[in-house]
Write a protein that holds these residues in place. Structure first.
Motif, PDB file in Angstrom:
ATOM      1  N   LEU A 257      -1.639   3.925   2.915  1.00 32.66           N
ATOM      2  CA  LEU A 257      -2.269   2.667   3.031  1.00 32.66           C
ATOM      3  C   LEU A 257      -2.294   2.018   1.717  1.00 32.66           C
ATOM      4  O   LEU A 257      -2.698   0.883   1.724  1.00 32.66           O
ATOM      5  N   ALA A 258      -2.061   2.785   0.807  1.00 37.13           N
ATOM      6  CA  ALA A 258      -2.216   2.288  -0.731  1.00 37.13           C
ATOM      7  C   ALA A 258      -1.239   1.262  -0.888  1.00 37.13           C
ATOM      8  O   ALA A 258      -0.142   1.009  -0.123  1.00 37.13           O
ATOM      9  N   VAL A 259      -1.399   0.563  -2.098  1.00 36.55           N
ATOM     10  CA  VAL A 259      -0.391  -0.528  -2.293  1.00 36.55           C
ATOM     11  C   VAL A 259      -0.184  -0.340  -3.840  1.00 36.55           C
ATOM     12  O   VAL A 259      -0.827  -0.287  -4.830  1.00 36.55           O
ATOM     13  N   PRO A 260       1.110   0.352  -3.963  1.00 35.74           N
ATOM     14  CA  PRO A 260       2.211   1.052  -3.271  1.00 35.74           C
ATOM     15  C   PRO A 260       1.791   1.905  -2.443  1.00 35.74           C
ATOM     16  O   PRO A 260       1.026   2.835  -2.947  1.00 35.74           O
ATOM     17  N   ALA A 261       2.471   2.302  -1.128  1.00 36.13           N
ATOM     18  CA  ALA A 261       2.081   3.478  -0.487  1.00 36.13           C
ATOM     19  C   ALA A 261       2.447   4.559  -1.598  1.00 36.13           C
ATOM     20  O   ALA A 261       3.583   4.684  -2.131  1.00 36.13           O
ATOM     21  N   LEU A 262       1.683   5.657  -1.198  1.00 29.29           N
ATOM     22  CA  LEU A 262       1.797   6.667  -2.269  1.00 29.29           C
ATOM     23  C   LEU A 262       2.675   7.817  -1.775  1.00 29.29           C
ATOM     24  O   LEU A 262       2.604   8.388  -0.607  1.00 29.29           O
ATOM     25  N   THR A 263       3.754   8.105  -2.790  1.00 29.71           N
ATOM     26  CA  THR A 263       4.490   9.272  -2.488  1.00 29.71           C
ATOM     27  C   THR A 263       3.668  10.469  -2.759  1.00 29.71           C
ATOM     28  O   THR A 263       2.899  10.546  -3.678  1.00 29.71           O
ATOM     29  N   THR A 264       3.938  11.490  -1.950  1.00 28.13           N
ATOM     30  CA  THR A 264       3.166  12.702  -2.151  1.00 28.13           C
ATOM     31  C   THR A 264       3.492  13.936  -1.645  1.00 28.13           C
ATOM     32  O   THR A 264       4.684  13.978  -1.072  1.00 28.13           O
ATOM     33  N   VAL A 265       3.050  15.147  -1.924  1.00 28.53           N
ATOM     34  CA  VAL A 265       3.531  16.293  -1.309  1.00 28.53           C
ATOM     35  C   VAL A 265       2.343  17.173  -0.304  1.00 28.53           C
ATOM     36  O   VAL A 265       1.306  17.039  -0.681  1.00 28.53           O
ATOM     37  N   THR A 266       3.077  17.503   0.730  1.00 28.48           N
ATOM     38  CA  THR A 266       2.126  17.909   1.915  1.00 28.48           C
ATOM     39  C   THR A 266       2.679  19.339   1.992  1.00 28.48           C
ATOM     40  O   THR A 266       3.812  19.766   1.913  1.00 28.48           O
ATOM     41  N   THR A 267       1.467  20.193   2.513  1.00 29.29           N
ATOM     42  CA  THR A 267       1.975  21.461   3.087  1.00 29.29           C
ATOM     43  C   THR A 267       1.863  21.548   4.427  1.00 29.29           C
ATOM     44  O   THR A 267       0.762  20.713   4.943  1.00 29.29           O
ATOM     45  N   ASP A 268       2.502  22.218   5.319  1.00 31.19           N
ATOM     46  CA  ASP A 268       2.567  22.349   6.713  1.00 31.19           C
ATOM     47  C   ASP A 268       1.360  23.170   7.106  1.00 31.19           C
ATOM     48  O   ASP A 268       1.411  24.467   6.993  1.00 31.19           O
ATOM     49  N   GLN A 269       0.262  22.737   7.142  1.00 32.22           N
ATOM     50  CA  GLN A 269      -1.118  23.342   7.358  1.00 32.22           C
ATOM     51  C   GLN A 269      -0.988  24.309   8.674  1.00 32.22           C
ATOM     52  O   GLN A 269      -1.613  25.275   8.681  1.00 32.22           O
TER      53      GLN A 269
ATOM     54  N   ASP B 273      10.244  28.246   1.549  1.00 29.58           N
ATOM     55  CA  ASP B 273       9.935  27.143   0.637  1.00 29.58           C
ATOM     56  C   ASP B 273       9.531  25.816   1.214  1.00 29.58           C
ATOM     57  O   ASP B 273       9.076  24.897   0.396  1.00 29.58           O
ATOM     58  N   ASP B 274      10.184  25.644   2.360  1.00 29.76           N
ATOM     59  CA  ASP B 274       9.969  24.549   3.243  1.00 29.76           C
ATOM     60  C   ASP B 274       8.596  24.127   3.690  1.00 29.76           C
ATOM     61  O   ASP B 274       8.425  23.288   4.476  1.00 29.76           O
ATOM     62  N   LEU B 275       7.697  25.219   3.466  1.00 32.46           N
ATOM     63  CA  LEU B 275       6.499  25.004   3.818  1.00 32.46           C
ATOM     64  C   LEU B 275       5.879  23.916   2.971  1.00 32.46           C
ATOM     65  O   LEU B 275       4.799  23.052   3.471  1.00 32.46           O
ATOM     66  N   VAL B 276       6.171  23.441   1.710  1.00 33.27           N
ATOM     67  CA  VAL B 276       6.103  22.408   1.183  1.00 33.27           C
ATOM     68  C   VAL B 276       6.947  21.490   0.851  1.00 33.27           C
ATOM     69  O   VAL B 276       8.180  21.903   0.343  1.00 33.27           O
ATOM     70  N   ARG B 277       6.816  20.366   1.296  1.00 39.87           N
ATOM     71  CA  ARG B 277       7.781  19.003   1.053  1.00 39.87           C
ATOM     72  C   ARG B 277       6.971  17.759   0.405  1.00 39.87           C
ATOM     73  O   ARG B 277       5.872  17.715   0.567  1.00 39.87           O
ATOM     74  N   VAL B 278       8.036  17.091   0.152  1.00 43.95           N
ATOM     75  CA  VAL B 278       7.619  15.588  -0.418  1.00 43.95           C
ATOM     76  C   VAL B 278       7.804  14.577   0.690  1.00 43.95           C
ATOM     77  O   VAL B 278       8.639  14.772   1.331  1.00 43.95           O
ATOM     78  N   ILE B 279       6.697  13.882   0.607  1.00 41.16           N
ATOM     79  CA  ILE B 279       6.706  12.465   1.628  1.00 41.16           C
ATOM     80  C   ILE B 279       7.029  11.388   0.597  1.00 41.16           C
ATOM     81  O   ILE B 279       6.268  10.983  -0.199  1.00 41.16           O
ATOM     82  N   VAL B 280       8.353  10.728   0.746  1.00 42.03           N
ATOM     83  CA  VAL B 280       8.735   9.844  -0.071  1.00 42.03           C
ATOM     84  C   VAL B 280       8.125   8.406   0.403  1.00 42.03           C
ATOM     85  O   VAL B 280       8.420   7.964   1.630  1.00 42.03           O
ATOM     86  N   ARG B 281       7.455   7.747  -0.560  1.00 44.35           N
ATOM     87  CA  ARG B 281       6.964   6.183  -0.055  1.00 44.35           C
ATOM     88  C   ARG B 281       7.284   5.583  -1.294  1.00 44.35           C
ATOM     89  O   ARG B 281       8.247   5.714  -1.903  1.00 44.35           O
ATOM     90  N   ASP B 282       6.540   4.582  -1.768  1.00 45.04           N
ATOM     91  CA  ASP B 282       6.998   3.319  -2.665  1.00 45.04           C
ATOM     92  C   ASP B 282       6.365   3.506  -4.002  1.00 45.04           C
ATOM     93  O   ASP B 282       6.888   2.762  -4.801  1.00 45.04           O
ATOM     94  N   SER B 283       5.464   4.574  -4.571  1.00 47.64           N
ATOM     95  CA  SER B 283       4.817   4.774  -5.561  1.00 47.64           C
ATOM     96  C   SER B 283       5.818   5.435  -6.511  1.00 47.64           C
ATOM     97  O   SER B 283       5.332   5.625  -7.946  1.00 47.64           O
ATOM     98  N   VAL B 284       6.987   5.860  -6.306  1.00 46.80           N
ATOM     99  CA  VAL B 284       7.969   6.569  -7.299  1.00 46.80           C
ATOM    100  C   VAL B 284       9.259   5.802  -7.008  1.00 46.80           C
ATOM    101  O   VAL B 284       9.688   5.871  -5.830  1.00 46.80           O
TER     102      VAL B 284
END
Length: 319
Positions: free
Chosen positions: A270-282, A308-319
């Protein structure tokens, strides 16, 4: 009110206590008629009978309780999701998951595990040598500090590594790191920062960033003056503070400063710009932790670590 016992169930069903025990424990090799079994189950349900966990542990020599000790730090979305998934995974295997928040200063660790005789004790921070020896001597099958290297079960360095990899692939060579201002979070922040350092040619420019737009703007100005073009934030909350600081400083993201967080909290999109982040498959992580606990309780080798695919990047607009 007195606790309902197996004797009460036996009286209502018109059978012996031994028969009640055989039925409720599903003891193999017993010739109990379907009618008798139904009467016992109906009597137990009608009386609200619940077997004593302590008595069962005494009888079988093992407990079905997995105790998780939470340190005195804020419980974020990611940890909350992990605990919920872990509870579900262990419940499917007939285990009871008990989470106790707080610090040893509030109540000594020994009082907790002695009170509920757990099969396993999980903690995010480490134990003293005396605590480890006492729990193992008492028959606790698994005692593990989830964030202690080298055998940490919830690795943190991959999150920082993924952040740095994504920023460098986007062309950013001089990186900053937004460190949290809550010292209790060092247990997560230090290994994440180490992951960033491991993937950068130069030392990242580290600044502590409070969850305050004005203070964050000061950090942003210092990064901008130092030629920093990309920032890895400790988590999404700190990343959102950096984005607020970018706006307060009259700059833009990602044009002047690219920002990447960790955790993928709902506010990130919901951020402006939407936040690119790293997520872990909980969910996968919880399944791995549950399998590790169950293997230890059963005297079997633990499962191999997740890929290694347990952790991945969610690509949005902040990068």
């Amino acid at each position: 009110m007195q606790r309902v016992t197996s004797a009460d169930v036996a009286r209502r069903a018109g059978v012996s206590r031994a028969t009640v025990s055989y039925v409720l424990n599903d003891t193999p090799g017993q010739s109990i008629s379907p009618g008798t079994r139904s009467r016992v189950l109906a009597a137990a349900a009608g009386l609200g009978y619940a077997p004593s966990a302590a008595a069962r542990a005494l009888r079988t020599g093992r407990s079905d309780v997995v105790l998780c000790l939470l340190p005195d730090w804020p419980i974020g979305d990611a940890v909350g999701e992990l605990l919920g998934n872990l509870s579900t995974e262990l419940a499917r295997a007939g285990r009871t998951f008990v989470v106790h928040p707080g610090s040893p200063a509030d109540r000594p660790v020994a009082e907790l595990w002695k009170a509920i005789t757990p099969a396993a004790v999980l903690a995010f921070a480490g134990f003293s040598g005396d605590e480890l020896d006492a729990m193992r001597a008492a028959g606790v099958a698994l005692v593990v500090a989830l964030l202690d290297p080298p055998g940490e079960l919830i690795p943190q360095q991959p999150a920082g590594r993924r952040q740095a990899e994504h920023l460098t692939r986007a062309g950013h060579r001089r990186l900053g790191y937004a460190y949290p201002d809550d010292d209790r979070l060092r247990i997560f922040a230090e290994p994440r920062l180490a992951g960033v350092r491991a993937h950068t040619a130069t030392e990242p420019h580290v600044q502590t960033v409070p969850l305050d737009p004005a203070a964050a703007a000061e950090a942003v100005r210092r990064w901008h003056a130092a030629g920093i073009t990309g920032v890895c934030a400790y988590n999404d909350q700190v990343a959102l503070a950096v984005l607020a600081g970018v706006r307060r400083a009259g700059l833009s993201a990602p044009g002047d400063l690219a920002v990447i967080g960790v955790d993928d909290i709902p506010a990130a999109r919901l951020a402006v710009p939407a936040l690119t982040t790293v997520t872990t498959d909980q969910r996968r992580l919880a399944a791995h932790l549950a399998a590790t606990v169950l293997a230890a309780a059963g005297g079997r080798p633990g499962p191999p670590p997740p890929g290694d695919d347990l952790v991945r990047v969610i690509v949005r607009d902040s990068v």
